[in-house]
Design an enzyme around this catalytic site. Structure first.
Site, short mmCIF file in Angstrom:
data_model
loop_
_atom_site.label_atom_id
_atom_site.label_comp_id
_atom_site.label_asym_id
_atom_site.label_seq_id
_atom_site.Cartn_x
_atom_site.Cartn_y
_atom_site.Cartn_z
N CYS A 199 0.82 -1.21 0.00
CA CYS A 199 0.00 0.00 0.00
C CYS A 199 0.85 1.26 0.00
O CYS A 199 0.44 2.30 -0.52
CB CYS A 199 -0.95 0.00 1.19
SG CYS A 199 -0.15 -0.28 2.77
N HIS A 211 -1.22 0.57 7.48
CA HIS A 211 -1.79 0.69 6.13
C HIS A 211 -1.69 2.13 5.67
O HIS A 211 -1.74 3.07 6.48
CB HIS A 211 -3.25 0.23 6.15
CG HIS A 211 -3.90 0.21 4.81
ND1 HIS A 211 -3.40 -0.50 3.74
CD2 HIS A 211 -5.04 0.82 4.35
CE1 HIS A 211 -4.19 -0.34 2.70
NE2 HIS A 211 -5.18 0.46 3.05
#
Length: 848
Positions: free
Chosen positions: A339, A808
């Site tokens: 990510c 994330h």
């Protein structure tokens, strides 16, 4: 059928059998992001093992003449096909790789039906296994006589060969794979009669009932570590290990028939214990009857990450987001903690300089250079060809709400290329988005030695002005940078009373104490950046001694696009890395005109260019270095150039904390072997130095033994500096003066701009005029774009989690006056962009 047989015979000589080490690209087109799931499938060349989408295979055939291809198509199975029967499949154990991925903990491997056949170009004649079986005997005999048994099975070999992406995943994987503890097999367990009940555990020291661990050597039941926010335990299990050396403990409450959380204090990691049932039985615990009553360490980490509320706010989980599709609105698949890469590349391809590099390439090299791969990625993101809704895995006849997921692109080849050879970016571990951005910019710099360089959009000059407080004389230096690192002054929080109250309640053990986020004004961050820094140990060439000086940092140029990093990641008082939980009112527009450098002031005197004396630690003799000798009989005691004596134990302690070896050596050297605290303070105040991890070079030793010979200089480093607008001689001088370290050389050359024209290159080098055939060398200086210092915010990247090693990333980008959230494959219109929680902010210049 005979005709098909003849065609097959004509291409047999070009078909290769994949050998160990061959890269079989059967998941992704070399020139686009087409895959076997795409319309038209994927054509795998049976000679080069490169894959091509249906729109590129004819071009590749025309260029190379290769005719034989394995045509692979995959169609998704219906959900009923995967889960036949009643009930639901068991949920998998959550892993850190599941954080932020669609589906949460329950990440299932997609199931496909695969169809494979041989296709012969240019007429696209198809040959299936059934065709081979039904060919006339004479044709089959001719095939057998011409081809070895291995080649007759080439379809099977290619079909079941590991793809490049699968091989890379196996090599890169280290997410939740735990290793067997080296203590497990021969663990010594004391026969002390201790028996542990199946429930009701308490710490034997503090009576805590949560986060309880049992030592597998003596059966001691103690509490675990204290977490950064004050929760957890009181460290009694750790203290017990430090006192006894008993290495392994199991977390009570996580034990099930499948195992439990086992930690090795000696190895400082979660481990596996293949003898866990036997070790538990020693203390009366029957593992087969135990039930899970507490969260595992992975679940706890996820809970800690989510407790601060970042996840819901940053991902805008509380609102129904409208999915977006079209040009520039393409999602990217998460390849397992990729990510950070997805977010950075989405933002970069919003910048026109990088968009211009997204022209599709016609190369068919199996190992293309960086820019064809960058162009492929850019085209995949900008074209809209892959910005289409992902097929619903459920029943096609049942209407469902749009989830925002896309087919998107999977940047497998790009990730493998940019991470190749890098100790971090070549793995599947989570990474720092800021570090990856700089890594990618460095790759762009190295590959843009001619032609346009998109990284120039971010490149700017920083001027540092140091004023000696005793002589009031000044020194000016310049360096190149790409990111502004904005400090976070926690003492300037506007909600101090709330923070103190929440901290007091946590210290009293109040588990209901709220998590309060510090509110920091953006103006306070800018003030901390621009205020003068006090240098208490500055050697002044004007007074020839150490004194106090002030250092002021300003912009010598303003880039077209400005990147601001909020320095959220720091160290606690115990030197444990932590993330500051802050909210900063980052503005939509920014005017930095007041921070523009002014250069030397009228009437201001400059510090003389005199090298400081050699600095040695107190316990090192310097007679030989300074050229002074006493009695002749003592000369043998001193070598001509003595190395500094460093405290190895302090260096080792610093290295164990994760700092680079050379930085640790410099910290010990420059603090005079005065201990770990002084060295750590030096490290913390120099972590942002460009040469932080560069080799230790003794002051006064930049020539002679301390200078790198011309013949050992890196041609790649020379070419990189020359591409920035300097001559080869200037680049040579800079690299020789900085031990052939590229980053240090670039900083060095920008701090010596006024002297470059008069510099000579020794050891056989030529002057700039000679190297140009008698012409004057070009004026020194970097290629930087400059203009007004007024900007508007167009993107920001946010991080969720407690450190850069987990969590994330998502990014928000302003497109056509609307904020859009890019969360891997999900692209939606943003309703409440959390601009106050960002990590990296991207501004573009506003035309006046």
């Amino acid at each position: 059928m005979a005709e098909v047989g003849e065609v097959l015979m004509s291409v047999l000589s070009t078909i290769r059998v994949p050998k160990p080490g061959d890269r079989v690209h059967k998941d992704e087109c070399a020139l686009s992001f087409s895959s076997p799931e795409s319309e038209g499938g994927l054509y795998l060349c049976m000679n080069s093992f490169l894959g091509f989408g249906s729109q590129y295979v004819d071009r590749y055939h025309a260029r190379t003449g290769q005719r034989a291809y394995l045509h692979i198509t995959r169609t998704r199975k219906k959900e009923d096909d995967n889960n036949s029967g009643s009930g639901h499949p068991p949920k998998k154990k959550p892993t850190r790789l599941a954080i932020g991925i669609e589906g949460g903990f329950d990440v299932e491997q997609e199931q496909y039906e695969e169809d494979v056949k041989v296709v012969i170009l240019p007429d696209r004649q198809e040959v299936t296994s059934e065709d081979l079986a039904t060919m006339p005997d004479v044709v089959r005999e001719r095939v057998r006589s011409r081809v070895s048994s291995n080649k007759r099975n080439v379809i099977i070999l290619l079909r079941f060969s590991d793809s490049v992406s699968h091989a890379l995943q196996v090599q890169q994987w280290d997410g939740e794979v735990r290793q067997e503890s080296r203590h497990a097999i021969e663990l010594k367990q004391l026969d002390n009669g201790v028996k542990i009940p199946p429930s009701g555990w308490r710490c034997e020291v503090c009576d805590l009932q949560e986060n309880i661990w049992m030592n597998l050597t003596d059966g001691k039941v103690l509490c675990g570590r204290r977490y950064f926010d004050g929760t957890g335990g009181n460290n009694h299990a750790l203290l017990h290990f430090q006192e006894t050396g008993y290495p392994i403990a199991v977390k009570l409450g996580t034990i099930t028939p499948d195992g439990g959380d086992v930690y090795s204090y000696d190895e400082d990691d979660m481990v596996l214990d293949s003898k866990l049932p036997e070790h538990l039985s020693h203390f009366g615990i029957n593992m087969m009857t135990m039930e899970k009553t507490e969260r595992t360490m992975t679940e706890l980490e996820i809970a800690v990450n989510q407790r601060v509320g970042e996840w819901e706010v940053i991902q805008e989980s509380g609102t129904t987001l409208r999915p977006l599709f079209g040009n520039g609105l393409t999602g990217m698949k998460n390849l397992g903690n990729s990510c950070y890469l997805n977010s950075v590349m989405q933002v970069l391809f919003t910048v026109p300089d990088f968009q211009n590099k997204s022209v599709p390439s016609s190369t068919h090299s199996p190992h293309p250079p960086v820019f064809p791969s960058v162009a492929k990625l850019g085209y995949g993101l900008l074209s809209g060809d892959y910005s289409k809704p992902a097929p619903d895995p459920g029943d096609e006849n049942v209407a469902s709400e749009p989830r925002g997921d896309q087919i998107g692109i999977a940047p497998r080849m790009f990730k493998a290329l940019v991470g190749r050879g890098h100790p971090e970016f070549s793995t599947n571990r989570q990474q720092d988005a800021q570090e990856f951005l700089l890594h990618f910019i460095n790759m762009v710099e190295r590959n843009c030695r001619s032609g346009s360089n998109p990284s120039e959009a971010f490149r700017f000059l920083v001027e540092e002005r140091i004023v000696c407080q005793q002589s009031h004389k000044a020194k000016y230096t310049q360096r190149v940078d790409y990111i502004v690192q904005l400090p976070v002054p926690m003492d300037q929080a506007t909600n101090t009373e709330e923070l103190q109250e929440a901290e007091r309640r946590r210290e009293e053990g109040d588990s209901s104490a709220p998590i309060v986020r510090a509110q920091i004004p953006f103006t306070a961050c800018m003030a901390a950046l621009s205020e003068p820094e006090i240098l208490t140990d500055f050697w002044s060439s004007a007074v020839q001694s150490k004194t106090t000086a002030t250092k002021t940092t300003r912009f010598a140029s303003f880039p077209d696009h400005l990147v601001i990093q909020i320095k959220k990641f720091t160290f606690g008082l115990d030197w444990v890395p932590k993330k500051l939980d802050v909210s900063i009112d980052v503005p939509d527009t920014l005017d930095l005109s007041a921070l523009h450098a002014t250069g030397q002031q009228p009437g201001e005197e400059l510090l003389p260019e005199v090298a400081p004396p050699s600095l040695m630690t107190p316990d090192v003799e310097v007679k030989g270095i300074l050229g002074f000798h006493g009695n002749e009989e003592d000369d043998s005691l001193y070598s001509p150039l003595l190395s500094p004596v460093l405290d190895d134990s302090t260096v080792s302690q610093l290295c164990e904390m994760g700092f680079p070896l050379e930085a640790c050596r410099k910290a010990v050297y420059y603090t005079g072997n005065t201990g770990i605290d002084a060295a750590m303070n030096w490290i913390m105040s120099h972590m942002d130095d460009p040469d932080f991890a560069a080799p230790l070079v003794l002051p006064g030793c930049s020539s002679g033994a301390g200078t790198t010979p011309i013949e050992s200089l890196s041609e790649e480093h020379l070419a990189t500096i020359v591409s920035m607008g300097f001559s080869r001689d200037q680049a040579t001088k800079a690299l020789r003066a900085t031990s052939n370290v590229l980053d240090r050389a670039v900083d060095w050359i920008f701090s010596h701009l006024d002297d470059l024209e008069s510099m000579d290159v020794s050891e056989g080098g030529r002057s700039g005029a000679e190297s140009e055939g008698g012409r004057d060398p070009p004026p020194p200086g970097p290629r930087v774009k400059d203009g007004p210092g007024k900007y508007e915010l167009f993107a920001f990247i946010s991080h969720m989690g407690t450190s850069t090693m987990c969590g994330h990333y998502v990014c928000h980008i302003k497109k056509d006056h609307q904020w859009v959230i890019f969360n891997d494959q999900k692209v939606c219109a943003s309703e409440k962009p959390p601009k106050d929680l960002g990590y990296l902010y991207f501004y573009r210049r506003v035309a006046e």
